[in-house]
Scaffold this active site. Structure first.
Site, short mmCIF file in Angstrom:
data_model
loop_
_atom_site.label_atom_id
_atom_site.label_comp_id
_atom_site.label_asym_id
_atom_site.label_seq_id
_atom_site.Cartn_x
_atom_site.Cartn_y
_atom_site.Cartn_z
N LYS A 49 25.75 34.15 50.03
CA LYS A 49 25.19 34.43 48.70
C LYS A 49 25.28 35.92 48.39
O LYS A 49 25.63 36.30 47.28
CB LYS A 49 23.75 33.93 48.60
CG LYS A 49 23.72 32.41 48.41
CD LYS A 49 22.32 31.87 48.24
CE LYS A 49 22.38 30.36 48.10
NZ LYS A 49 21.11 29.71 48.39
N LYS B 249 26.82 23.92 42.91
CA LYS B 249 26.30 24.31 41.59
C LYS B 249 26.82 25.69 41.21
O LYS B 249 27.06 25.99 40.05
CB LYS B 249 24.76 24.40 41.63
CG LYS B 249 24.05 23.07 41.68
CD LYS B 249 22.56 23.27 42.04
CE LYS B 249 22.05 22.10 42.86
NZ LYS B 249 20.87 22.39 43.69
N LYS C 31 34.08 23.54 48.74
CA LYS C 31 32.88 22.68 48.74
C LYS C 31 32.31 22.59 47.32
O LYS C 31 32.20 23.60 46.63
CB LYS C 31 31.82 23.30 49.67
CG LYS C 31 30.59 22.45 49.83
CD LYS C 31 29.44 23.22 50.46
CE LYS C 31 28.64 23.99 49.43
NZ LYS C 31 27.32 24.43 49.86
P1 TYM Z 1 20.86 22.18 47.89
O1 TYM Z 1 19.88 22.12 46.76
O2 TYM Z 1 21.91 23.22 47.84
O3 TYM Z 1 21.59 20.81 48.10
C1 TYM Z 1 20.90 19.59 48.19
C2 TYM Z 1 21.57 18.62 49.15
O4 TYM Z 1 22.89 18.32 48.73
C3 TYM Z 1 23.79 18.56 49.81
N1 TYM Z 1 25.08 19.04 49.27
C4 TYM Z 1 26.26 18.60 49.69
N2 TYM Z 1 26.61 17.71 50.63
C5 TYM Z 1 27.93 17.49 50.84
N3 TYM Z 1 28.90 18.13 50.11
C6 TYM Z 1 28.59 19.02 49.16
N4 TYM Z 1 29.54 19.62 48.46
C7 TYM Z 1 27.22 19.30 48.91
N5 TYM Z 1 26.57 20.14 48.07
C8 TYM Z 1 25.24 19.97 48.31
C9 TYM Z 1 23.11 19.65 50.63
O5 TYM Z 1 23.61 19.69 51.95
C10 TYM Z 1 21.68 19.20 50.56
O6 TYM Z 1 21.43 18.17 51.49
N6 TYM Z 1 17.92 24.50 51.11
C11 TYM Z 1 18.26 23.21 50.58
C12 TYM Z 1 17.13 22.50 49.88
C13 TYM Z 1 15.91 22.32 50.73
C14 TYM Z 1 15.78 21.41 51.84
C15 TYM Z 1 14.44 21.58 52.31
C16 TYM Z 1 16.65 20.50 52.44
C17 TYM Z 1 14.73 22.95 50.60
N7 TYM Z 1 13.84 22.51 51.53
C18 TYM Z 1 13.99 20.85 53.39
C19 TYM Z 1 16.18 19.78 53.55
C20 TYM Z 1 14.86 19.95 54.01
C21 TYM Z 1 19.37 23.42 49.58
O7 TYM Z 1 19.53 24.47 49.05
O8 TYM Z 1 20.06 22.30 49.26
#
Ligand code: TYM
Length: 319
Positions: free
Chosen positions: A111, A193, A190
């Site tokens: 980031k 967003k 990948k």
């Molecule tokens: P975030 O909001 O970026 O993404 C949410 C979930 O979507 C999955 N994901 C993907 N999986 C496969 N291919 C992709 N291109 C792809 N893009 C997103 C992410 O792996 C995720 O599972 N920090 C976390 C949010 C969070 C969290 C937590 C997750 C906050 N607290 C506690 C698990 C447990 C995040 O930013 O995910």
């Protein structure tokens, strides 16, 4: 019964990567485990600066959770900021977390490399995520591969706490199905967003067409024989409809069939794939006050559960 916790930040429109990589796995887990699904709005503050955007994405995300089959009668669906224990436990965990552990976090380094200003919040983000997981004694955390390191950090932080104060947390395991570990975006990186390469789950037909038609391919012509395995077109298609993807792959290999033809097939498969979600969304949106009600109930249950661990943690550290 084993516990599951996962979450998504309401930092933008949810996309196919979030659905295939995470939410779709969560749906069947609701029948086998005690599940907690959070909307990580405190996390989203590390990237969003406009309060009205946060409100909009948050509402949209609850509607999306419900439209994808998450069920408040089976799982606790809650907003992270409704449960003050997350921020409180984060602080306590921060006092046992070595700087070096966070300095190695890829997500933070990526980031910052992308120009997102480095803040204490962004740096300490994995500690908040550890609190999210440890507060609910989650055994399993179903996520995409990009979150693997964050789960490892949560495990390390739990161990550090245990060494200093004694056992209290369940040490969580990540749950990452290989076939959906990394969903590619329309540019082959990948899907994310923040990369401008995502296919939003509730894109309009017009937007969907534009995005599918712009999936990156090589410059081989219609007549050429083409190998699709590994291309974003095929890798996305395979997850949406494996049979149709295989048919398209065979025709691409044979030659005389263009990428444009395969994209049209993918578009039609995608519309079929999304159609039940869109129908469920119409139902969800008809129920006035439903989203608010789900969040209120979720906050109550989440507070009660996390309160049990928080009481024990406070005692252990001497607060
Ligand atoms: P975030 O909001 O970026 O993404 C949410 C979930 O979507 C999955 N994901 C993907 N999986 C496969 N291919 C992709 N291109 C792809 N893009 C997103 C992410 O792996 C995720 O599972 N920090 C976390 C949010 C969070 C969290 C937590 C997750 C906050 N607290 C506690 C698990 C447990 C995040 O930013 O995910």
């Amino acid at each position: 019964m084993k516990r599951v916790l996962s979450g998504i930040q309401p930092s933008g429109e949810l996309h196919l990567g979030n659905y295939l990589g995470a939410i779709r796995q969560w749906v069947p887990l609701q029948d086998q485990y005690e599940c907690f699904f959070t909307l990580a709005d405190l996390h989203a503050l590390t990237s969003l600066t406009e309060p009205s955007d946060l409100q909009r994405f948050l509402h949209e995300q609850v509607v999306t959770y419900l439209s994808c089959g998450l069920d408040p009668d089976k799982a606790v669906i809650f907003k992270q900021s409704d449960v003050p224990h997350h921020a409180e436990l984060m602080w306590i965990l921060a006092t046992v977390t070595p700087m070096g552990l966070l300095e190695r976090a890829h997500a933070y380094k990526d980031k910052v490399a992308k120009g997102i200003g480095s803040t204490v919040g962004l740096f300490a983000y994995p500690v908040l995520q550890a609190a999210d997981i440890l507060l609910y004694s989650a055994d399993l955390v179903p996520v995409g591969k990009d979150q693997k390191q964050h789960i490892e950090i949560a495990r390390d932080i739990a161990d550090k706490f245990h060494t200093r104060y004694g056992q209290v947390f369940t040490v969580p395991e990540p749950m990452i199905p290989e076939e959906v570990a990394v969903i590619p975006g329309i540019d082959g990186q990948k899907m994310s967003k923040s990369y401008n390469n995502a296919i939003p789950l509730f894109a309009s037909d017009e937007q969907l067409k534009k995005l599918v038609m712009s999936i990156i391919t090589d410059s081989a012509g219609v007549a050429d024989k083409k190998e699709p395995v590994g291309t974003p077109l095929y890798e996305i298609f395979k997850l949406i409809n494996p049979e149709k993807a295989e048919q398209a792959a065979q025709m691409l290999r044979a030659g005389g069939y263009g990428y444009g033809d395969a994209k049209k097939e993918l578009l039609s498969a995608l519309q079929d794939f999304l159609s039940p979600l869109r129908a469920k969304r119409v139902e969800v949106e008809k129920k006035k006050g439903y989203v608010e009600e789900v969040l209120q109930d979720g906050a109550r249950s989440a507070k009660a559960e996390s309160g049990k661990i928080m009481d024990r943690v406070r005692k252990l550290v001497g607060l």
